[in-house]
Design a protein around this motif. Structure first.
Motif, PDB file in Angstrom:
ATOM      1  N   VAL A 110      -1.036  15.429 -11.892  1.00 40.39           N
ATOM      2  CA  VAL A 110      -1.726  16.684 -11.509  1.00 40.39           C
ATOM      3  C   VAL A 110      -1.839  17.049 -10.268  1.00 40.39           C
ATOM      4  O   VAL A 110      -1.701  16.319  -9.206  1.00 40.39           O
ATOM      5  CB  VAL A 110      -3.375  16.191 -11.803  1.00 40.39           C
ATOM      6  N   LEU A 111      -1.492  18.311  -9.792  1.00 39.35           N
ATOM      7  CA  LEU A 111      -1.070  18.817  -8.287  1.00 39.35           C
ATOM      8  C   LEU A 111      -2.304  20.025  -8.305  1.00 39.35           C
ATOM      9  O   LEU A 111      -2.603  20.631  -9.204  1.00 39.35           O
ATOM     10  CB  LEU A 111      -0.057  19.668  -8.347  1.00 39.35           C
ATOM     11  N   PRO A 112      -2.768  20.016  -7.043  1.00 40.71           N
ATOM     12  CA  PRO A 112      -3.787  21.044  -6.635  1.00 40.71           C
ATOM     13  C   PRO A 112      -3.003  22.498  -6.540  1.00 40.71           C
ATOM     14  O   PRO A 112      -1.951  22.465  -6.126  1.00 40.71           O
ATOM     15  CB  PRO A 112      -4.550  20.443  -5.175  1.00 40.71           C
ATOM     16  N   LEU A 113      -3.898  23.460  -6.981  1.00 37.26           N
ATOM     17  CA  LEU A 113      -3.253  24.771  -6.795  1.00 37.26           C
ATOM     18  C   LEU A 113      -4.036  25.486  -5.477  1.00 37.26           C
ATOM     19  O   LEU A 113      -5.167  25.424  -5.389  1.00 37.26           O
ATOM     20  CB  LEU A 113      -3.478  25.429  -8.044  1.00 37.26           C
TER      21      LEU A 113
ATOM     22  N   LEU B 274      -2.745  22.213 -11.476  1.00 37.20           N
ATOM     23  CA  LEU B 274      -1.414  22.261 -12.370  1.00 37.20           C
ATOM     24  C   LEU B 274      -1.318  20.929 -12.852  1.00 37.20           C
ATOM     25  O   LEU B 274      -1.208  19.924 -12.126  1.00 37.20           O
ATOM     26  CB  LEU B 274      -0.351  22.656 -11.595  1.00 37.20           C
ATOM     27  N   GLU B 275      -1.215  20.676 -14.302  1.00 36.07           N
ATOM     28  CA  GLU B 275      -1.087  19.636 -15.099  1.00 36.07           C
ATOM     29  C   GLU B 275       0.197  19.534 -15.708  1.00 36.07           C
ATOM     30  O   GLU B 275       0.495  20.183 -16.389  1.00 36.07           O
ATOM     31  CB  GLU B 275      -1.967  19.209 -15.958  1.00 36.07           C
ATOM     32  N   LEU B 276       1.243  18.408 -15.360  1.00 36.30           N
ATOM     33  CA  LEU B 276       2.363  18.368 -15.925  1.00 36.30           C
ATOM     34  C   LEU B 276       2.224  17.260 -16.810  1.00 36.30           C
ATOM     35  O   LEU B 276       1.822  16.062 -16.550  1.00 36.30           O
ATOM     36  CB  LEU B 276       3.564  17.958 -15.095  1.00 36.30           C
TER      37      LEU B 276
ATOM     38  N   ILE C 133       6.221  25.820  -7.154  1.00 35.81           N
ATOM     39  CA  ILE C 133       5.502  24.754  -6.736  1.00 35.81           C
ATOM     40  C   ILE C 133       6.051  23.468  -6.875  1.00 35.81           C
ATOM     41  O   ILE C 133       6.309  22.514  -6.052  1.00 35.81           O
ATOM     42  CB  ILE C 133       3.944  24.726  -7.564  1.00 35.81           C
ATOM     43  N   ILE C 134       6.601  23.333  -8.332  1.00 33.60           N
ATOM     44  CA  ILE C 134       7.474  22.025  -8.563  1.00 33.60           C
ATOM     45  C   ILE C 134       8.688  21.695  -7.820  1.00 33.60           C
ATOM     46  O   ILE C 134       8.921  20.723  -7.147  1.00 33.60           O
ATOM     47  CB  ILE C 134       7.880  21.977  -9.901  1.00 33.60           C
TER      48      ILE C 134
END
Length: 476
Positions: A284-287, A309-311, A391-392
């Motif tokens: 999970v990354l903050p947006l 953002l969840e991968l 982002i990625i």
């Protein structure tokens, strides 16, 4: 503050005094895993067994929950003062205050005067003085997290813990005993508060009746994705550990429970200080809103929760992304997104969000579904994928740039955990990048997308005609 000493050899006597029952299991030092529970004889629970084999029973009055904290406050007026002064913000905060008192009561430096001891006072000294969660890592060790999803999470957590401790010191200033410990002598430091938080996060569990709680002795049971036991809270309020159906444990083998198979590697490391080999492949990354978005503040306010953002990979090992806020990031007023401030009859003002003149203030997470009915939904999808792709790419670049500069930093077990996290997150980022590039290629070949992009291209200029016109209009 100096910690008290309580040997595991003294635990059986403590259990007898406090009605904790071990059946055919005992506490042992497990190599590389700290204390744990092992079977004292061969144990089997057949699938057709009606009565479940009980391994451990902890009475209700030992469960450290919101109710347990309140009960202790009734017995200890000094704790009541501390709780009323600095507590009642959250169950977690109240439990941390309880643990803080036990830290003081169990310390060899304690000189008395702060109320009666409890079973937890002695048991607290059995808990580790160091927890391998990242909030307790050194600065060089924290640098191992650069580029991972935990970098910002751990930094934010440490900032929060520091603020909590500063607030505690400010509120406790009116209580002479605590003011002396926290501010005058600084016997208790922010490091102690970080430890209490780490103990709570790594040992608390959700109970159906008592809620988030800490349970002595049960918190010694280690994790395994192939757990052999599970716990329940019975009608008496006791917490009972049972052997799982279909499980067989040989004498000397460790008894384990499952801390949660759906937790990501970062979650496991953040909460427990280790990464399970079978942790779900996700991160999970903050947006953050786009820098040039004039509606950024309004979008964040309307969304209501910190965007992320969840991968995650599915059962076929294919990565997918989830980020409702990304779709809001990609929309503007020309598309049909609007914000209005409405004033109620009582004078209060509320920000409302509209899509195509429909009020979606209460359902901001459904924006992706709402876009499916729009004729340009493929354009919106392309915008969203482009944002996620960027982002990625940036996250993967940050993750790989630090490689090679972390050799020899920190303790070996810390390095191993950080390298494991970096490897897992780099893999899912790289796989996601390939999938998103393929999706982008397909969308760019879509007829609707092609026509839209062509319509956005500026009309070609006739440079020859313009030059001739300039010659004719020479007024020199």
């Amino acid at each position: 503050m100096r910690r008290g000493h309580f040997s595991p050899n003294d635990l059986p006597a403590w259990c007898v005094l406090n009605d904790v029952t071990f059946i055919d299991v005992k506490v042992a030092d497990i190599s590389g895993r700290g204390y744990g529970l092992v079977a004292e004889r061969d144990l089997v629970n057949e699938d057709d067994n009606v009565e479940l084999p009980t391994l451990l029973t902890v009475p209700r009055d030992l469960i450290l929950s919101a109710e347990g904290v309140e009960e202790y406050a009734k017995e200890n007026k000094n704790f009541r003062q501390l709780l009323d002064t600095a507590g009642h913000q959250s169950n977690r905060g109240d439990i941390l205050l309880f643990l803080l008192v036990q830290l003081v009561l169990s310390s060899p430096d304690y000189e008395g005067g702060q109320g009666p001891l409890t079973p937890w006072t002695q048991y607290f000294s059995l808990l580790p003085a160091e927890v391998p969660t990242p909030t307790m890592w050194s600065e060089p060790e924290l640098s191992l997290l650069k580029g991972t999803s935990l970098e910002s999470a751990v930094s934010a957590k440490l900032t929060t813990l520091t603020k909590e401790f500063d607030d505690l010191r400010a509120k406790a200033a009116q209580l002479p005993y605590w003011d002396e410990l926290l501010s005058t002598d600084e016997t208790i430091t922010v490091r102690d508060w970080v430890l209490l938080d780490a103990l709570y996060r790594s040992r608390s569990l959700g109970l159906p009746r008592s809620g988030e709680s800490m349970v002595p002795c049960l918190d010694l049971v280690n994790h395994s994705s192939q757990a052999t036991a599970y716990f329940e809270e019975n009608e008496k309020g006791e917490v009972v550990l049972y052997l799982r159906k279909g499980c067989a444990v040989t004498r000397g083998e460790e008894i384990t429970i499952d801390y949660g198979q759906d937790k990501s590697p970062a979650e496991m490391l953040f909460s427990y200080g280790f990464i399970d080999q079978s942790s779900t492949t996700s991160l999970v990354l903050p947006l953050l809103p786009l820098d040039d978005d004039p509606l950024a503040t309004a979008k964040l306010h309307a969304f209501g929760t910190p965007p992320k953002l969840e991968l995650a990979k599915d059962e076929n090992d294919i990565p997918h992304w989830t980020a409702p806020f990304v779709y809001l990031m990609c929309l503007n007023e020309e598309d049909g997104l609007q914000f209005r401030v409405l004033q109620e009859t009582d004078g209060s003002r509320h920000l409302k969000m509209f899509w195509q003149d429909v009020d979606i203030t209460q359902v901001p997470n459904t924006i992706q579904e709402l876009l499916h009915d729009h004729e340009l939904h493929r354009i919106f999808e392309l915008r969203a994928i482009t944002v996620v792709l960027n982002i990625i790419q940036q996250q993967l670049e940050d993750l790989t740039n630090i490689q090679g500069r972390t050799q020899g930093l920190g303790r070996q077990e810390t390095r191993q955990a950080a390298y494991r996290l970096r490897s897992l997150e780099a893999a899912i980022l790289d796989d996601s990048l390939h999938v998103l590039n393929e999706q982008t290629t397909r969308l760019l070949q879509d007829e609707v997308v092609v026509r839209y992009l062509e319509s956005m291209e500026p009309e070609p200029h006739n440079t020859t005609a313009e030059a001739a016109a300039d010659d004719e209009e020479d007024f020199s």
